[in-house]
Design a protein around this motif. Sequence first.
Motif, PDB file in Angstrom:
ATOM      1  N   GLU A  24      10.476  41.501  20.896  1.00  0.00           N
ATOM      2  CA  GLU A  24      11.073  40.441  21.718  1.00  0.00           C
ATOM      3  C   GLU A  24      11.050  40.797  23.197  1.00  0.00           C
ATOM      4  O   GLU A  24      10.813  39.934  24.052  1.00  0.00           O
ATOM      5  CB  GLU A  24      12.507  40.175  21.259  1.00  0.00           C
ATOM      6  CG  GLU A  24      13.188  39.075  22.051  1.00  0.00           C
ATOM      7  CD  GLU A  24      14.495  38.627  21.431  1.00  0.00           C
ATOM      8  OE1 GLU A  24      15.508  38.653  22.155  1.00  0.00           O
ATOM      9  OE2 GLU A  24      14.500  38.244  20.243  1.00  0.00           O
ATOM     10  N   THR A  95       3.546  33.534  28.536  1.00  0.00           N
ATOM     11  CA  THR A  95       2.562  33.183  27.522  1.00  0.00           C
ATOM     12  C   THR A  95       2.402  34.316  26.516  1.00  0.00           C
ATOM     13  O   THR A  95       2.535  35.496  26.864  1.00  0.00           O
ATOM     14  CB  THR A  95       1.191  32.865  28.159  1.00  0.00           C
ATOM     15  OG1 THR A  95       0.233  32.574  27.137  1.00  0.00           O
ATOM     16  CG2 THR A  95       0.686  34.027  28.986  1.00  0.00           C
ATOM     17  N   SER A  96       2.138  33.956  25.282  1.00  0.00           N
ATOM     18  CA  SER A  96       1.796  34.943  24.273  1.00  0.00           C
ATOM     19  C   SER A  96       0.349  35.376  24.482  1.00  0.00           C
ATOM     20  O   SER A  96      -0.401  34.719  25.213  1.00  0.00           O
ATOM     21  CB  SER A  96       1.987  34.350  22.872  1.00  0.00           C
ATOM     22  OG  SER A  96       1.158  33.215  22.697  1.00  0.00           O
ATOM     23  N   GLY A  99      -1.893  32.629  23.803  1.00  0.00           N
ATOM     24  CA  GLY A  99      -1.451  31.338  24.331  1.00  0.00           C
ATOM     25  C   GLY A  99      -2.283  30.861  25.506  1.00  0.00           C
ATOM     26  O   GLY A  99      -2.584  29.678  25.643  1.00  0.00           O
ATOM     27  N   PRO A 126       5.290  39.011  23.778  1.00  0.00           N
ATOM     28  CA  PRO A 126       5.167  38.684  22.357  1.00  0.00           C
ATOM     29  C   PRO A 126       5.560  37.234  22.103  1.00  0.00           C
ATOM     30  O   PRO A 126       6.321  36.625  22.873  1.00  0.00           O
ATOM     31  CB  PRO A 126       6.159  39.647  21.687  1.00  0.00           C
ATOM     32  CG  PRO A 126       6.263  40.792  22.633  1.00  0.00           C
ATOM     33  CD  PRO A 126       6.155  40.187  24.005  1.00  0.00           C
ATOM     34  N   ARG A 127       5.045  36.658  21.025  1.00  0.00           N
ATOM     35  CA  ARG A 127       5.235  35.231  20.746  1.00  0.00           C
ATOM     36  C   ARG A 127       6.696  34.808  20.833  1.00  0.00           C
ATOM     37  O   ARG A 127       7.051  33.858  21.524  1.00  0.00           O
ATOM     38  CB  ARG A 127       4.717  34.901  19.348  1.00  0.00           C
ATOM     39  CG  ARG A 127       3.211  34.975  19.208  1.00  0.00           C
ATOM     40  CD  ARG A 127       2.829  34.786  17.761  1.00  0.00           C
ATOM     41  NE  ARG A 127       1.394  34.841  17.566  1.00  0.00           N
ATOM     42  CZ  ARG A 127       0.820  35.463  16.553  1.00  0.00           C
ATOM     43  NH1 ARG A 127       1.543  36.074  15.642  1.00  0.00           N
ATOM     44  NH2 ARG A 127      -0.493  35.457  16.439  1.00  0.00           N
ATOM     45  N   ARG A 128       7.552  35.490  20.080  1.00  0.00           N
ATOM     46  CA  ARG A 128       8.961  35.107  20.044  1.00  0.00           C
ATOM     47  C   ARG A 128       9.634  35.302  21.395  1.00  0.00           C
ATOM     48  O   ARG A 128      10.508  34.536  21.781  1.00  0.00           O
ATOM     49  CB  ARG A 128       9.674  35.929  18.962  1.00  0.00           C
ATOM     50  CG  ARG A 128      11.175  35.702  18.878  1.00  0.00           C
ATOM     51  CD  ARG A 128      11.532  34.284  18.515  1.00  0.00           C
ATOM     52  NE  ARG A 128      12.967  34.038  18.629  1.00  0.00           N
ATOM     53  CZ  ARG A 128      13.548  32.858  18.483  1.00  0.00           C
ATOM     54  NH1 ARG A 128      12.812  31.807  18.213  1.00  0.00           N
ATOM     55  NH2 ARG A 128      14.849  32.724  18.612  1.00  0.00           N
ATOM     56  N   VAL A 130       8.422  34.761  24.291  1.00  0.00           N
ATOM     57  CA  VAL A 130       8.147  33.618  25.165  1.00  0.00           C
ATOM     58  C   VAL A 130       9.251  32.576  25.007  1.00  0.00           C
ATOM     59  O   VAL A 130       9.810  32.070  25.990  1.00  0.00           O
ATOM     60  CB  VAL A 130       6.774  32.996  24.837  1.00  0.00           C
ATOM     61  CG1 VAL A 130       6.565  31.704  25.627  1.00  0.00           C
ATOM     62  CG2 VAL A 130       5.658  33.982  25.139  1.00  0.00           C
ATOM     63  N   THR A 144       3.113  29.438  23.770  1.00  0.00           N
ATOM     64  CA  THR A 144       3.099  30.399  22.674  1.00  0.00           C
ATOM     65  C   THR A 144       2.181  29.907  21.570  1.00  0.00           C
ATOM     66  O   THR A 144       1.655  28.788  21.641  1.00  0.00           O
ATOM     67  CB  THR A 144       4.520  30.644  22.145  1.00  0.00           C
ATOM     68  OG1 THR A 144       4.530  31.804  21.301  1.00  0.00           O
ATOM     69  CG2 THR A 144       5.046  29.442  21.362  1.00  0.00           C
ATOM     70  N   GLY A 203       1.468  40.565  16.041  1.00  0.00           N
ATOM     71  CA  GLY A 203       1.488  40.062  17.409  1.00  0.00           C
ATOM     72  C   GLY A 203       0.313  39.158  17.731  1.00  0.00           C
ATOM     73  O   GLY A 203       0.381  38.374  18.680  1.00  0.00           O
ATOM     74  N   GLN A 228      -0.874  44.047  21.778  1.00  0.00           N
ATOM     75  CA  GLN A 228      -1.077  42.630  22.082  1.00  0.00           C
ATOM     76  C   GLN A 228      -2.502  42.351  22.557  1.00  0.00           C
ATOM     77  O   GLN A 228      -2.783  41.260  23.037  1.00  0.00           O
ATOM     78  CB  GLN A 228      -0.087  42.200  23.181  1.00  0.00           C
ATOM     79  CG  GLN A 228       1.368  42.498  22.878  1.00  0.00           C
ATOM     80  CD  GLN A 228       1.909  41.675  21.732  1.00  0.00           C
ATOM     81  OE1 GLN A 228       1.625  40.492  21.631  1.00  0.00           O
ATOM     82  NE2 GLN A 228       2.688  42.296  20.864  1.00  0.00           N
ATOM     83  N   ARG A 274      -1.029  26.180  19.073  1.00  0.00           N
ATOM     84  CA  ARG A 274      -0.485  26.561  20.372  1.00  0.00           C
ATOM     85  C   ARG A 274       0.476  25.484  20.843  1.00  0.00           C
ATOM     86  O   ARG A 274       0.232  24.287  20.640  1.00  0.00           O
ATOM     87  CB  ARG A 274      -1.609  26.763  21.390  1.00  0.00           C
ATOM     88  CG  ARG A 274      -2.515  27.937  21.031  1.00  0.00           C
ATOM     89  CD  ARG A 274      -3.814  27.972  21.808  1.00  0.00           C
ATOM     90  NE  ARG A 274      -3.613  27.883  23.231  1.00  0.00           N
ATOM     91  CZ  ARG A 274      -3.798  26.788  23.962  1.00  0.00           C
ATOM     92  NH1 ARG A 274      -4.219  25.670  23.389  1.00  0.00           N
ATOM     93  NH2 ARG A 274      -3.591  26.787  25.255  1.00  0.00           N
TER      94      ARG A 274
END
Length: 297
Positions: A24, A95-96, A99, A126-128, A130, A144, A203, A228, A274
Amino acid sequence: MDSHLLRTLVTVARLGSFSAAALELGYTQSAVSQQIAALEGELGAPLLHRRPVGPTEAGERMIEHARLLLERMDAARADVRRLSGPERPELLLATSPLGLDATVARALARVREAEPRLRIRVRVLPRRAVAVEVAAGRCAIGVTDGYTAPGGPLALGDLGPVRQAGLGEQPCAVLCPAGHPLRRRTAVDLDRLADASWLDASGIAAPLADLRALTGGAFPAAAGYEGQDATALLTLCATGHGLAVLPHTLAAGTGAPAGTVALPVRTPRLVHRREALFTPALDGPARALLDALPRGG
Protein backbone atom coordinates in the motif's frame (compact mmCIF):
# COMPACT_ATOMS: atom_id res chain seq x y z
CA MET A 1 9.29 12.17 15.37
CA ASP A 2 9.17 11.35 11.66
CA SER A 3 5.67 11.47 10.16
CA HIS A 4 6.62 8.74 7.66
CA LEU A 5 7.30 6.36 10.55
CA LEU A 6 3.96 7.23 12.12
CA ARG A 7 2.12 6.64 8.85
CA THR A 8 3.84 3.27 8.48
CA LEU A 9 2.85 2.25 12.02
CA VAL A 10 -0.80 3.19 11.46
CA THR A 11 -0.89 1.34 8.12
CA VAL A 12 0.66 -1.88 9.46
CA ALA A 13 -1.76 -1.89 12.40
CA ARG A 14 -4.77 -1.24 10.16
CA LEU A 15 -3.87 -3.99 7.68
CA GLY A 16 -2.44 -6.42 10.23
CA SER A 17 0.42 -7.25 7.87
CA PHE A 18 3.89 -5.90 7.12
CA SER A 19 3.75 -7.12 3.50
CA ALA A 20 0.30 -5.61 2.85
CA ALA A 21 1.45 -2.30 4.33
CA ALA A 22 4.52 -2.37 2.08
CA LEU A 23 2.34 -2.83 -1.01
CA GLU A 24 0.00 0.00 0.00
CA LEU A 25 2.78 2.45 0.90
CA GLY A 26 5.06 1.57 -1.99
CA TYR A 27 7.96 0.29 0.16
CA THR A 28 9.67 -3.06 0.41
CA GLN A 29 8.69 -5.29 3.32
CA SER A 30 12.16 -4.97 4.82
CA ALA A 31 11.89 -1.16 4.70
CA VAL A 32 8.59 -1.30 6.60
CA SER A 33 10.17 -3.58 9.22
CA GLN A 34 13.11 -1.19 9.58
CA GLN A 35 10.81 1.81 9.98
CA ILE A 36 8.80 0.11 12.74
CA ALA A 37 12.01 -0.95 14.48
CA ALA A 38 13.35 2.63 14.26
CA LEU A 39 10.18 4.02 15.80
CA GLU A 40 10.24 1.41 18.57
CA GLY A 41 13.88 2.28 19.24
CA GLU A 42 13.08 5.98 19.45
CA LEU A 43 10.22 5.41 21.88
CA GLY A 44 11.93 2.66 23.82
CA ALA A 45 8.95 0.32 23.72
CA PRO A 46 7.64 -2.46 21.45
CA LEU A 47 4.67 -1.19 19.45
CA LEU A 48 3.66 -4.25 17.43
CA HIS A 49 3.48 -7.96 18.08
CA ARG A 50 5.00 -9.79 15.12
CA ARG A 51 3.12 -13.12 15.05
CA PRO A 52 0.32 -12.41 14.60
CA VAL A 53 0.80 -8.76 13.74
CA GLY A 54 -1.09 -6.49 16.12
CA PRO A 55 -0.48 -3.51 18.40
CA THR A 56 0.88 -3.89 21.93
CA GLU A 57 -0.66 -1.84 24.72
CA ALA A 58 1.93 0.87 24.10
CA GLY A 59 1.27 0.54 20.39
CA GLU A 60 -2.47 1.10 20.81
CA ARG A 61 -1.78 4.36 22.64
CA MET A 62 0.83 5.47 20.11
CA ILE A 63 -1.49 4.71 17.20
CA GLU A 64 -4.18 6.94 18.73
CA HIS A 65 -1.69 9.81 18.95
CA ALA A 66 -0.28 9.07 15.49
CA ARG A 67 -3.67 9.27 13.81
CA LEU A 68 -4.37 12.66 15.38
CA LEU A 69 -0.90 13.97 14.49
CA LEU A 70 -1.17 12.81 10.87
CA GLU A 71 -4.61 14.35 10.47
CA ARG A 72 -3.37 17.69 11.84
CA MET A 73 -0.28 17.61 9.62
CA ASP A 74 -2.37 16.90 6.51
CA ALA A 75 -4.73 19.72 7.46
CA ALA A 76 -1.80 22.09 8.06
CA ARG A 77 -0.32 21.33 4.64
CA ALA A 78 -3.67 21.91 2.96
CA ASP A 79 -4.18 25.24 4.78
CA VAL A 80 -0.72 26.55 3.90
CA ARG A 81 -1.07 25.52 0.27
CA ARG A 82 -4.49 27.12 0.06
CA LEU A 83 -3.26 30.42 1.53
CA SER A 84 0.01 30.71 -0.34
CA GLY A 85 -1.05 29.10 -3.60
CA PRO A 86 1.44 27.36 -5.88
CA GLU A 87 3.69 29.46 -8.08
CA ARG A 88 2.32 27.56 -11.02
CA PRO A 89 -0.62 25.16 -11.39
CA GLU A 90 0.21 21.53 -10.69
CA LEU A 91 -1.35 18.20 -11.55
CA LEU A 92 -0.34 15.12 -9.56
CA LEU A 93 -1.34 11.81 -11.11
CA ALA A 94 -1.07 8.58 -9.12
CA THR A 95 -0.84 5.50 -11.31
CA SER A 96 -0.25 1.79 -10.93
CA PRO A 97 2.62 0.26 -12.95
CA LEU A 98 0.27 -0.83 -15.76
CA GLY A 99 -2.08 2.14 -15.42
CA LEU A 100 -0.08 4.67 -17.40
CA ASP A 101 -0.19 3.80 -21.10
CA ALA A 102 0.03 5.81 -24.30
CA THR A 103 -3.59 6.98 -24.10
CA VAL A 104 -3.05 8.44 -20.61
CA ALA A 105 0.24 10.04 -21.70
CA ARG A 106 -1.50 11.65 -24.69
CA ALA A 107 -4.27 12.94 -22.41
CA LEU A 108 -1.62 14.52 -20.18
CA ALA A 109 -0.07 16.13 -23.26
CA ARG A 110 -3.41 17.64 -24.28
CA VAL A 111 -3.88 19.09 -20.80
CA ARG A 112 -0.39 20.61 -20.91
CA GLU A 113 -1.05 22.11 -24.35
CA ALA A 114 -4.12 23.85 -22.95
CA GLU A 115 -2.17 25.10 -19.90
CA PRO A 116 1.54 25.48 -20.78
CA ARG A 117 2.45 26.60 -17.25
CA LEU A 118 1.06 23.40 -15.75
CA ARG A 119 3.56 21.28 -13.83
CA ILE A 120 2.74 17.57 -14.17
CA ARG A 121 3.97 15.00 -11.66
CA VAL A 122 3.39 11.27 -12.00
CA ARG A 123 3.65 9.01 -8.95
CA VAL A 124 3.82 5.24 -9.60
CA LEU A 125 2.31 3.21 -6.74
CA PRO A 126 0.96 -0.29 -6.11
CA ARG A 127 -2.60 -0.74 -7.41
CA ARG A 128 -4.36 -0.48 -4.06
CA ALA A 129 -2.16 2.43 -2.97
CA VAL A 130 -3.44 4.51 -5.90
CA ALA A 131 -6.97 4.26 -4.53
CA VAL A 132 -5.77 5.08 -1.01
CA GLU A 133 -3.90 8.19 -2.20
CA VAL A 134 -6.95 9.52 -4.06
CA ALA A 135 -9.31 8.72 -1.16
CA ALA A 136 -6.98 10.53 1.27
CA GLY A 137 -6.84 13.60 -0.97
CA ARG A 138 -3.09 13.36 -1.53
CA CYS A 139 -3.62 12.96 -5.29
CA ALA A 140 -6.40 14.63 -7.23
CA ILE A 141 -6.78 11.81 -9.73
CA GLY A 142 -5.43 8.30 -10.21
CA VAL A 143 -5.28 5.55 -12.80
CA THR A 144 -5.19 1.96 -11.60
CA ASP A 145 -5.62 -1.46 -13.13
CA GLY A 146 -6.66 -4.99 -12.26
CA TYR A 147 -8.18 -8.23 -13.45
CA THR A 148 -11.92 -8.83 -13.40
CA ALA A 149 -14.86 -10.26 -15.30
CA PRO A 150 -15.79 -8.32 -18.46
CA GLY A 151 -17.67 -5.15 -17.63
CA GLY A 152 -16.03 -4.67 -14.22
CA PRO A 153 -15.74 -2.53 -12.21
CA LEU A 154 -12.61 -3.30 -10.23
CA ALA A 155 -13.24 -4.47 -6.67
CA LEU A 156 -11.35 -1.81 -4.70
CA GLY A 157 -13.26 -1.95 -1.42
CA ASP A 158 -14.80 0.99 0.42
CA LEU A 159 -13.27 4.17 -1.02
CA GLY A 160 -15.70 6.68 0.44
CA PRO A 161 -16.34 9.49 -2.06
CA VAL A 162 -13.95 8.14 -4.71
CA ARG A 163 -15.58 7.39 -8.05
CA GLN A 164 -14.44 4.92 -10.70
CA ALA A 165 -14.55 5.40 -14.48
CA GLY A 166 -13.55 2.65 -16.90
CA LEU A 167 -10.73 3.43 -19.31
CA GLY A 168 -10.89 0.19 -21.27
CA GLU A 169 -10.46 -3.56 -21.07
CA GLN A 170 -8.40 -6.10 -22.96
CA PRO A 171 -8.14 -9.89 -23.02
CA CYS A 172 -5.71 -11.76 -20.81
CA ALA A 173 -3.03 -14.25 -21.79
CA VAL A 174 -0.69 -16.67 -20.07
CA LEU A 175 2.93 -15.89 -20.84
CA CYS A 176 4.63 -19.14 -21.82
CA PRO A 177 8.43 -19.49 -22.10
CA ALA A 178 10.13 -20.99 -25.12
CA GLY A 179 10.20 -24.77 -24.92
CA HIS A 180 7.27 -25.05 -22.51
CA PRO A 181 4.84 -27.94 -23.25
CA LEU A 182 1.97 -25.43 -23.58
CA ARG A 183 3.60 -23.32 -26.29
CA ARG A 184 1.77 -24.94 -29.22
CA ARG A 185 -1.73 -24.39 -27.83
CA THR A 186 -3.93 -21.69 -29.32
CA ALA A 187 -5.72 -20.88 -26.04
CA VAL A 188 -5.83 -22.14 -22.45
CA ASP A 189 -8.38 -22.84 -19.71
CA LEU A 190 -7.00 -21.73 -16.37
CA ASP A 191 -8.73 -24.44 -14.35
CA ARG A 192 -6.68 -27.01 -16.29
CA LEU A 193 -3.45 -25.21 -15.40
CA ALA A 194 -4.12 -24.96 -11.67
CA ASP A 195 -1.31 -27.42 -10.87
CA ALA A 196 1.30 -25.78 -13.11
CA SER A 197 4.18 -23.76 -11.69
CA TRP A 198 3.15 -20.13 -11.27
CA LEU A 199 4.97 -16.88 -10.60
CA ASP A 200 3.42 -14.94 -7.74
CA ALA A 201 3.60 -11.31 -8.92
CA SER A 202 0.41 -9.67 -7.71
CA GLY A 203 1.70 -6.14 -8.36
CA ILE A 204 1.56 -6.69 -12.14
CA ALA A 205 0.12 -10.10 -13.04
CA ALA A 206 -3.28 -11.43 -12.04
CA PRO A 207 -2.94 -12.31 -8.32
CA LEU A 208 -2.82 -16.04 -7.68
CA ALA A 209 -5.38 -15.58 -4.89
CA ASP A 210 -7.84 -14.28 -7.49
CA LEU A 211 -7.16 -17.22 -9.80
CA ARG A 212 -7.75 -19.63 -6.91
CA ALA A 213 -11.04 -17.90 -6.11
CA LEU A 214 -12.14 -18.01 -9.75
CA THR A 215 -11.35 -21.67 -10.38
CA GLY A 216 -10.96 -23.37 -7.00
CA GLY A 217 -7.53 -24.60 -8.12
CA ALA A 218 -4.26 -24.61 -6.16
CA PHE A 219 -2.09 -22.38 -8.39
CA PRO A 220 1.13 -23.06 -6.46
CA ALA A 221 3.76 -20.33 -6.51
CA ALA A 222 7.09 -21.61 -7.81
CA ALA A 223 8.64 -18.16 -7.28
CA GLY A 224 7.60 -14.71 -6.12
CA TYR A 225 8.22 -11.25 -7.51
CA GLU A 226 7.42 -8.26 -5.30
CA GLY A 227 8.51 -5.51 -7.68
CA GLN A 228 6.56 -3.18 -9.97
CA ASP A 229 8.73 -3.47 -13.10
CA ALA A 230 6.88 -5.28 -15.88
CA THR A 231 10.07 -5.92 -17.86
CA ALA A 232 11.63 -7.78 -14.94
CA LEU A 233 8.51 -9.91 -14.57
CA LEU A 234 8.53 -10.80 -18.27
CA THR A 235 12.15 -11.85 -17.97
CA LEU A 236 11.41 -14.12 -15.01
CA CYS A 237 8.55 -15.77 -16.90
CA ALA A 238 10.65 -16.19 -20.02
CA THR A 239 13.42 -17.94 -18.10
CA GLY A 240 11.08 -20.55 -16.64
CA HIS A 241 10.41 -19.24 -13.13
CA GLY A 242 6.67 -19.67 -13.54
CA LEU A 243 3.63 -18.80 -15.61
CA ALA A 244 1.73 -15.54 -15.21
CA VAL A 245 -1.61 -14.17 -16.41
CA LEU A 246 -1.02 -10.76 -18.00
CA PRO A 247 -2.74 -8.28 -20.33
CA HIS A 248 -2.48 -9.70 -23.84
CA THR A 249 -0.73 -6.62 -25.22
CA LEU A 250 1.97 -6.95 -22.55
CA ALA A 251 2.45 -10.70 -22.96
CA ALA A 252 2.47 -10.53 -26.77
CA GLY A 253 3.95 -7.07 -27.27
CA THR A 254 7.29 -6.00 -28.66
CA GLY A 255 8.70 -5.83 -25.13
CA ALA A 256 8.09 -9.54 -24.47
CA PRO A 257 11.31 -11.61 -24.50
CA ALA A 258 12.13 -13.44 -27.73
CA GLY A 259 10.68 -16.93 -27.99
CA THR A 260 7.88 -16.46 -25.47
CA VAL A 261 4.29 -17.18 -26.45
CA ALA A 262 1.15 -15.39 -25.27
CA LEU A 263 -1.65 -17.94 -24.88
CA PRO A 264 -5.11 -16.32 -24.76
CA VAL A 265 -7.20 -17.21 -21.69
CA ARG A 266 -10.36 -18.94 -22.88
CA THR A 267 -11.97 -19.64 -19.50
CA PRO A 268 -12.85 -18.25 -17.06
CA ARG A 269 -13.90 -14.97 -18.62
CA LEU A 270 -11.21 -12.59 -17.47
CA VAL A 271 -10.04 -9.20 -18.68
CA HIS A 272 -7.42 -6.66 -17.68
CA ARG A 273 -9.22 -3.42 -16.84
CA ARG A 274 -7.96 0.11 -16.27
CA GLU A 275 -9.91 2.75 -14.35
CA ALA A 276 -9.63 6.42 -13.48
CA LEU A 277 -10.21 7.19 -9.79
CA PHE A 278 -11.29 10.64 -8.68
CA THR A 279 -13.36 12.56 -6.16
CA PRO A 280 -16.25 14.87 -7.07
CA ALA A 281 -14.32 17.99 -6.02
CA LEU A 282 -11.74 18.12 -8.81
CA ASP A 283 -9.64 21.21 -9.47
CA GLY A 284 -9.21 22.58 -12.99
CA PRO A 285 -6.20 20.54 -14.18
CA ALA A 286 -7.54 17.28 -12.73
CA ARG A 287 -10.95 17.87 -14.32
CA ALA A 288 -9.26 18.64 -17.65
CA LEU A 289 -7.33 15.37 -17.47
CA LEU A 290 -10.44 13.36 -16.61
CA ASP A 291 -12.25 14.91 -19.57
CA ALA A 292 -9.28 14.12 -21.85
CA LEU A 293 -9.04 10.46 -20.88
CA PRO A 294 -10.75 8.09 -23.34
CA ARG A 295 -13.54 6.25 -21.53
CA GLY A 296 -14.38 2.66 -22.15
CA GLY A 297 -15.84 -0.26 -20.23
